[in-house]
Design an enzyme around this catalytic site. Structure first.
Site, PDB file in Angstrom:
ATOM      1  N   ASP A 131      52.362  31.416  39.308  1.00 24.03           N
ATOM      2  CA  ASP A 131      52.190  32.685  39.985  1.00 24.03           C
ATOM      3  C   ASP A 131      50.715  33.081  40.011  1.00 24.03           C
ATOM      4  OD1 ASP A 131      52.854  35.012  41.177  1.00 24.03           O
ATOM      5  OD2 ASP A 131      53.188  36.072  39.303  1.00 24.03           O
ATOM      6  N   THR A 149      51.135  37.076  46.364  1.00 22.33           N
ATOM      7  CA  THR A 149      49.873  37.368  45.689  1.00 22.33           C
ATOM      8  C   THR A 149      48.828  36.269  45.905  1.00 22.33           C
ATOM      9  OG1 THR A 149      50.810  36.385  43.706  1.00 22.33           O
ATOM     10  CG2 THR A 149      50.945  38.749  43.889  1.00 22.33           C
ATOM     11  N   THR A 150      49.269  35.015  45.858  1.00 23.44           N
ATOM     12  CA  THR A 150      48.312  33.929  46.044  1.00 23.44           C
ATOM     13  C   THR A 150      47.780  33.960  47.471  1.00 23.44           C
ATOM     14  OG1 THR A 150      49.760  32.663  44.600  1.00 23.44           O
ATOM     15  CG2 THR A 150      47.977  31.458  45.631  1.00 23.44           C
ATOM     16  N   ASP A 204      61.416  38.997  40.000  1.00 27.43           N
ATOM     17  CA  ASP A 204      60.799  38.801  41.310  1.00 27.43           C
ATOM     18  C   ASP A 204      61.868  38.722  42.389  1.00 27.43           C
ATOM     19  OD1 ASP A 204      58.395  38.747  40.110  1.00 27.43           O
ATOM     20  OD2 ASP A 204      58.083  36.581  40.246  1.00 27.43           O
TER      21      ASP A 204
HETATM   22  P1  ADP Z   1      52.487  33.603  47.110  1.00 26.42           P
HETATM   23  O1  ADP Z   1      51.986  34.013  45.762  1.00 26.42           O
HETATM   24  O2  ADP Z   1      51.493  33.913  48.157  1.00 26.42           O
HETATM   25  O3  ADP Z   1      53.852  34.087  47.396  1.00 26.42           O
HETATM   26  P2  ADP Z   1      53.694  31.035  46.871  1.00 26.42           P
HETATM   27  O4  ADP Z   1      53.227  29.946  45.972  1.00 26.42           O
HETATM   28  O5  ADP Z   1      54.934  31.725  46.514  1.00 26.42           O
HETATM   29  O6  ADP Z   1      52.505  32.033  47.036  1.00 26.42           O
HETATM   30  O7  ADP Z   1      53.848  30.383  48.322  1.00 26.42           O
HETATM   31  C1  ADP Z   1      54.284  31.132  49.409  1.00 26.42           C
HETATM   32  C2  ADP Z   1      54.191  30.320  50.664  1.00 26.42           C
HETATM   33  O8  ADP Z   1      55.015  29.154  50.572  1.00 26.42           O
HETATM   34  C3  ADP Z   1      54.685  31.097  51.853  1.00 26.42           C
HETATM   35  O9  ADP Z   1      53.764  30.951  52.898  1.00 26.42           O
HETATM   36  C4  ADP Z   1      56.015  30.437  52.206  1.00 26.42           C
HETATM   37  O10 ADP Z   1      56.305  30.509  53.579  1.00 26.42           O
HETATM   38  C5  ADP Z   1      55.793  29.026  51.762  1.00 26.42           C
HETATM   39  N1  ADP Z   1      57.056  28.362  51.422  1.00 26.42           N
HETATM   40  C6  ADP Z   1      57.959  28.708  50.505  1.00 26.42           C
HETATM   41  N2  ADP Z   1      59.020  27.868  50.503  1.00 26.42           N
HETATM   42  C7  ADP Z   1      58.771  26.938  51.450  1.00 26.42           C
HETATM   43  C8  ADP Z   1      59.473  25.773  51.921  1.00 26.42           C
HETATM   44  N3  ADP Z   1      60.636  25.421  51.404  1.00 26.42           N
HETATM   45  N4  ADP Z   1      58.895  25.056  52.904  1.00 26.42           N
HETATM   46  C9  ADP Z   1      57.704  25.413  53.398  1.00 26.42           C
HETATM   47  N5  ADP Z   1      57.000  26.481  52.997  1.00 26.42           N
HETATM   48  C10 ADP Z   1      57.516  27.238  52.046  1.00 26.42           C
END
Ligand code: ADP
Ligand code: MG
Length: 529
Positions: free
Chosen positions: A58, A91-92, A378
């Protein structure tokens, strides 16, 4: 007075040099979390001063734990924390987008574009992007809400557990959803070590690890009235270290009688106001216990304050300090009450009027249960948000690519240098699909080209399949994101970037090394000896 004298003991960086340093700080920050982005993102191992470790994926946890000194980096971390509070996710992305905006701005400054012009272009791009989001959004079905919760948890646990936890989060959110509101704080979590993670489950109602205080008390099912005592039904223990001078045999008796009378009055009042179920924060004396059992009032004692508060909220009851003064208006309502054995512990389960749900979180070790709790929190936040406002956007970089494409078309018609800034903003937002691809082992640029051409031919909902590296419809694949998360990350990142662009002077107070007072005193003492 000359400037130098006023700014004594201050290090000053101004103009371009200030911007360069700030952009560097932002890029360094983004570099620290970028590799965690997306479902294939890697984890970070955090170790604190005392050697405690935490493995996390996270972004905001990484940043909040890191000891960051740079003021601009702190500003960006605070944008990311706001994102966490407001949207519970994204957040990322916020940090990454903000850093890319600043990197691109720095290049424009190098080409002679003034930061103020860039800020104007960025603000315009943000406004347009927010309208495009409306056009790209869809109204979610229940299945799609579940998929979105799953997307928000992706990469945090193993796939099977992510699915299980997502459905638990949504189940809990649905229980507490009423009148268009879902308040995540009315869900309680009970952690049990031992057992499998997959045995975690949701109980409808608030579960508290307690047993009724008297076996003769009936486990009454049906609806009734509850009284919450922020105290107990006990004979008073003298608080002071008092001595009693007992001069006659009758005195002790009289003293005891007076105390019993007080208890009887308290119980009588509880009965008279129509209470069926009594919950106390403190103890209940044997005498009172029997009286309550005789009157058929089901009672639980030594219930923690935070559980009492939760009960007050979900039953619409007041916390009463003195049982003698309780009135009908202080009572709350419940639908049913029962007891159930779970994990070898007896639990009292109350279905309140307004709702309330409990997660029984299970796992083989403390660390696993804690991780489960964090992820559930979350997931629950996202599920609650989506029940309140079920609007979704296609994920996997689809939305960001679609926005970038529209913005570039729009920029063509913008006269002046703002046009360059709008293009730079579009490039920055496209960093999300770029990093999603590179974190999964695909080439960032090739992936963007694939996405752009697929969206051109098939539609705006095409995102990246991170297993194959191909463009696919994110709506069909169920990779969906709540509107609130994407919207907040776009606005948060843009606002943080613009405030950094406005800074053209950094004044650092140069602090002299100071000896803490305590140490100094000891040193002085040492000299005197
Ligand atoms: P954040 O802290 O920004 O939420 P994450 O590490 O949770 O960062 O990544 C979020 C990103 O990953 C989003 O842009 C989401 O659309 C993408 N994402 C999540 N699951 C998938 C998946 N199964 N396939 C492709 N992209 C995904
Ligand atoms: Mg996320």
């Amino acid at each position: 007075m000359a400037e130098e004298t006023i700014l004594e003991s201050t290090e000053r960086t101004s103009g371009r040099e200030a911007l360069r340093k700030n952009v560097q700080a932002a890029i360094a920050l983004s570099g620290a979390v970028r590799s965690t982005l997306g479902p294939k993102g890697l984890d970070k191992l955090l170790v604190d001063d005392e050697g405690r470790t935490l493995v996390t994926n996270d972004g905001v946890t990484v940043l909040e734990t890191a000891k960051v000194e740079h003021p601009v980096a702190k500003m960006i971390i605070s944008a990311s924390s706001t994102q966490d509070k407001v949207a519970r996710d994204g957040t990322t992305s916020t940090v990454v987008i903000c850093a890319e905006m600043l990197r691109n701005a720095w290049q424009l400054v190098g080409q002679g574009v003034h930061p103020a012009t860039i800020s104007r272009g960025y603000a315009q791009a943000e406004q347009n992007a927010l309208t495009y989001l409306e056009e790209l959004s869809i109204k979610a079905t229940r299945d799609q809400i579940l998929s979105a919760v799953e997307t928000s948890l992706s990469g945090k646990l193993d796939k099977k557990m992510e699915k299980h936890l997502s459905s638990l989060s949504l189940e809990a959110a649905e229980i507490i959803f009423s009148d268009g509101r879902a308040d995540a704080t009315s869900v309680k979590i009970i952690k049990q070590t031992g057992g499998k993670m997959s045995d975690s489950r949701i109980i409808k109602g608030l579960a508290i690890a307690k047993t009724r205080i008297h076996p003769e008390m009936k486990e009454r099912g049906g609806p009734g009235k509850i009284l919450l005592l922020d105290g107990g039904l006990e004979k008073k223990q003298p608080k002071l270290d008092a001595k009693f001078n007992i001069t006659s045999v009758g005195m002790v008796d009289a003293f005891r009688k007076a105390e019993s009378k007080e208890l009887i009055q308290q119980v009588d009042n509880i009965v008279s106001i129509g209470c069926d179920l009594l919950v106390c924060k403190e103890g209940v004396d044997d005498e009172a216990r029997q009286m309550l059992a005789n009157k058929g009032i089901l009672t639980y004692r030594r219930v923690e304050k935070k559980d009492l508060d939760l009960l007050a909220k979900s039953c619409n009851a007041n916390l009463v300090i003195d049982a003698k003064r309780a009135t009908e208006n202080d009572l709350g309502g419940f639908e049913s009450t029962r007891e159930e054995l779970s994990g070898g512990v007896n639990h009292w389960i109350l279905n309140a009027e307004v709702g309330g749900a409990t997660l029984i979180a299970k796992g083989s070790t403390n660390d696993i249960v804690n991780e489960l709790e964090r992820c559930f929190d979350d997931g629950l936040g996202v599920a609650c948000q989506l029940l309140e406002n079920p609007i979704l956007l296609p994920g996997a970089g689809a939305t960001q690519t679609a926005i970038a494409r529209r913005l570039r078309r729009h920029a063509e018609a913008v006269p002046g240098r703002e046009q360059l800034a709008i293009d730079a903003w579009a490039d920055a937002i496209e960093s999300i699909p770029r990093f999603l691809a590179s974190n999964s082992g695909f080439d960032g640029i090739d992936s963007i080209l694939k996405l752009t051409s697929a969206q051109n031919q098939e539609g705006d909902s095409y995102g990246l399949n991170l297993s194959s590296g191909e463009a696919e419809c994110s709506i069909k694949r169920g990779v969906l994101e709540p509107m609130a998360i994407t919207k907040q990350s776009i606005s948060g990142a843009t606002e943080a970037a613009i405030s950094v662009l406005r800074i053209d002077d950094i004044l650092w107070a140069q602090m002299e090394a100071q000896i803490p007072e305590e140490v100094e005193q000891r040193l002085q003492g040492f000299g005197a000896e």
